[in-house]
Design a protein around this motif. Structure first.
Motif, mmCIF file in Angstrom:
data_model
loop_
_atom_site.group_PDB
_atom_site.id
_atom_site.type_symbol
_atom_site.label_atom_id
_atom_site.label_comp_id
_atom_site.label_asym_id
_atom_site.label_seq_id
_atom_site.Cartn_x
_atom_site.Cartn_y
_atom_site.Cartn_z
ATOM 1 N N GLU A 187 -5.634 -0.501 4.200
ATOM 2 C CA GLU A 187 -5.471 -1.360 3.018
ATOM 3 C C GLU A 187 -4.948 -2.733 3.446
ATOM 4 O O GLU A 187 -5.395 -3.775 2.956
ATOM 5 C CB GLU A 187 -4.455 -0.741 2.035
ATOM 6 C CG GLU A 187 -4.855 0.616 1.453
ATOM 7 C CD GLU A 187 -5.825 0.501 0.280
ATOM 8 O OE1 GLU A 187 -6.312 -0.613 -0.013
ATOM 9 O OE2 GLU A 187 -6.098 1.550 -0.338
ATOM 10 N N LEU A 196 -12.027 3.077 4.426
ATOM 11 C CA LEU A 196 -11.970 2.643 3.022
ATOM 12 C C LEU A 196 -13.194 1.798 2.698
ATOM 13 O O LEU A 196 -13.480 0.829 3.412
ATOM 14 C CB LEU A 196 -10.741 1.772 2.779
ATOM 15 C CG LEU A 196 -9.370 2.437 2.760
ATOM 16 C CD1 LEU A 196 -8.301 1.356 2.558
ATOM 17 C CD2 LEU A 196 -9.300 3.481 1.654
ATOM 18 N N VAL A 243 -4.122 5.175 6.076
ATOM 19 C CA VAL A 243 -4.634 4.435 4.916
ATOM 20 C C VAL A 243 -3.850 3.143 4.619
ATOM 21 O O VAL A 243 -4.466 2.110 4.375
ATOM 22 C CB VAL A 243 -4.712 5.375 3.684
ATOM 23 C CG1 VAL A 243 -4.987 4.587 2.411
ATOM 24 C CG2 VAL A 243 -5.804 6.407 3.919
ATOM 25 N N PRO A 244 -2.500 3.153 4.636
ATOM 26 C CA PRO A 244 -1.811 1.894 4.319
ATOM 27 C C PRO A 244 -2.216 0.760 5.258
ATOM 28 O O PRO A 244 -2.291 -0.406 4.844
ATOM 29 C CB PRO A 244 -0.325 2.245 4.499
ATOM 30 C CG PRO A 244 -0.272 3.718 4.289
ATOM 31 C CD PRO A 244 -1.561 4.266 4.825
ATOM 32 N N ALA A 269 0.833 -1.206 0.000
ATOM 33 C CA ALA A 269 0.000 0.000 0.000
ATOM 34 C C ALA A 269 0.867 1.254 0.000
ATOM 35 O O ALA A 269 0.556 2.237 -0.687
ATOM 36 C CB ALA A 269 -0.927 -0.008 1.210
ATOM 37 N N ARG A 291 -0.565 4.854 -1.594
ATOM 38 C CA ARG A 291 -1.893 5.009 -0.964
ATOM 39 C C ARG A 291 -1.709 5.962 0.218
ATOM 40 O O ARG A 291 -1.740 5.567 1.382
ATOM 41 C CB ARG A 291 -2.431 3.635 -0.523
ATOM 42 C CG ARG A 291 -2.556 2.646 -1.650
ATOM 43 C CD ARG A 291 -3.633 3.023 -2.666
ATOM 44 N NE ARG A 291 -4.952 2.889 -2.063
ATOM 45 C CZ ARG A 291 -5.827 3.872 -1.943
ATOM 46 N NH1 ARG A 291 -5.540 5.086 -2.389
ATOM 47 N NH2 ARG A 291 -6.999 3.663 -1.396
ATOM 48 N N ALA A 324 -8.456 8.668 3.472
ATOM 49 C CA ALA A 324 -9.564 7.779 3.109
ATOM 50 C C ALA A 324 -10.853 8.528 3.445
ATOM 51 O O ALA A 324 -10.816 9.517 4.189
ATOM 52 C CB ALA A 324 -9.476 6.505 3.938
ATOM 53 N N ASP A 351 2.429 1.600 -3.393
ATOM 54 C CA ASP A 351 1.418 2.030 -4.375
ATOM 55 C C ASP A 351 0.936 3.464 -4.138
ATOM 56 O O ASP A 351 -0.083 3.883 -4.701
ATOM 57 C CB ASP A 351 0.201 1.084 -4.326
ATOM 58 C CG ASP A 351 0.515 -0.282 -4.912
ATOM 59 O OD1 ASP A 351 1.606 -0.430 -5.513
ATOM 60 O OD2 ASP A 351 -0.315 -1.207 -4.740
#
Ligand code: PMP
Ligand code: GLN
Length: 387
Positions: free
Chosen positions: A269, A64, A265-266, A50, A55, A59, A53
């Protein structure tokens, strides 16, 4: 500067105090509940992915969407009770959600039933909302309540009950019959149940975890709170979630949006990916088998040290009575244990509004490597030698 009354009345948590004492004295830390072994590779890999990527940005405040959908689907699969992503709210650990939930339902002067020993955050949460905590004693060795005392705790001002099952610090799992008794009172008094179920996956000996929300007539009045900290051995990642019917979810989200708005957020995820992976690779079954071994290992260590633990069917804690060593007071015992013997444990009388009349038991955490438990065993032998 004069602090507000709500802040000045709150002391430092026992977990912070004992952890600091453990560091200062180089004690083996069986105090604050956290695993000292690595988290599963798949959850760490998911978090790394995450981050790689990008992220990186906020969120939605409720969490999420794909994580909320995964949590709702898991609830449905486990409990056969319908749940919708719109009824799931993700926040910064169970600690935040407990605070949000209390602020969402308790007005100043409202009463909240809590069970003693209570997890340390509950009463401060009630006080910060201007509420009044109404304690009900759970009595050892089976941590049962007295039905008449429980019924007396409910009255016209009762707004909520805070339940915790599996229960920290006792390791008790409330039976369906007990939950039905509590549920009947909640329904009769139109009270909301805030059910802290952060140890829902840490259950032993085939004991069934029953979420009170799954009992008849309870879904519409229950906020169920859980967290990935215990389940995935990542207490520092701070991702928790609440499942509640739409009106309670709306109130909870209203508070959450101005407490933290959203959380990392990570890690959200990672939980979404981790849940799918854990369900397909047998992780939850392995977790229970692994913790059963750790519980039994610590139980043996304590027994050999002269501190036979009380039975526990959930959580990662065991309780023992220091009375055989001449300690009438668990706080004094835990201080001696940490500074003189080199093992940190948590005194549980502090989880009572009136510690003087509470059972004086010490709580030991077994979310530890075998080497840690063995090191504790060596030190605990000194107890017998000294007393
Ligand atoms: N409730 C209970 C009963 C706990 O034991 C804990 C902490 N370990 C929490 C809530 C807090 O959970 P989190 O770390 O997700 O905030
Ligand atoms: N829940 C952890 C315990 O019971 C402590 C978490 C904290 O320190 N707030 O040990």
């Amino acid at each position: 500067m004069k602090p507000a009354g709500r802040a000045s009345g709150i002391g430092t948590s026992i977990f912070t105090e004992i952890s600091a004492l453990a560091v200062a004295h180089g004690a083996v830390n069986l105090g604050q509940g956290f695993p000292d072994f690595p988290a599963p590779a798949f959850i760490k890999e998911a978090a790394r992915r995450a981050i790689a990527d990008d992220r990186n940005q906020y969120a939605p405040a409720a969490g999420l969407p794909r994580l909320r959908a995964a949590l709702a689907a898991r609830w449905e699969r486990l409990h056969g009770a319908p749940a919708d992503a719109d009824e799931v709210t993700v926040a910064s650990g169970a600690t935040e959600l407990l605070h949000d939930a209390v602020l969402a339902v308790v007005d100043p002067g409202d009463e909240v039933v809590v069970f003693e020993p209570t997890y340390d955050a509950y009463v401060p949460d009630v006080l910060m909302a201007g509420g009044v905590a109404r304690p009900v004693a759970l009595r050892p060795p089976h941590w049962t309540w007295d039905s008449a005392e429980l019924a007396r705790a409910f009255g016209p001002r009762t707004r909520a009950v805070i339940l915790n099952t599996p229960h920290n610090p006792t390791g008790k799992m409330f039976s369906r019959a007990e939950l039905e008794e509590l549920a009947a009172l909640a329904r009769a008094h139109d009270a909301v149940v805030i059910s802290d179920e952060v140890y829902s996956e840490l259950t032993f000996d085939g004991a069934a975890h029953v979420p009170i929300a799954t009992l008849p007539g309870m879904r519409e009045r229950t906020i169920t709170i859980d967290s990935m900290g215990k389940t995935f051995s990542v207490t520092g990642w701070k991702v928790g979630w609440a499942i509640a019917p739409p009106p309670l979810t709306q109130a909870l989200r209203a508070v959450h949006q101005f407490v933290t708005f959203t959380n990392a957020v990570p890690f959200q995820e990672a939980l979404a990916d981790g849940l799918a992976e854990a369900e397909s690779n047998g992780y939850f079954q392995e977790l229970r088998a692994d913790y059963t071994k750790r519980r039994d290992r610590l139980a043996l260590v304590l027994k050999e040290a002269g501190l036979p633990p009380l039975p526990a069917s959930g959580t990662y804690f065991l309780l023992a009575d220091p009375a055989p060593f001449g300690f009438a007071d668990d706080v004094e015992f835990c201080k001696h244990l940490c500074t003189g013997i080199g093992v940190a444990a948590i005194p549980t009388s502090v989880f009572h509004l009136d510690p003087a009349s509470a059972p004086k038991l010490a709580r030991f955490c077994f979310a530890k490597r075998d080497e840690t438990l063995d090191a504790a065993a060596v030190r605990l032998k000194k107890l017998r030698a000294r007393h």
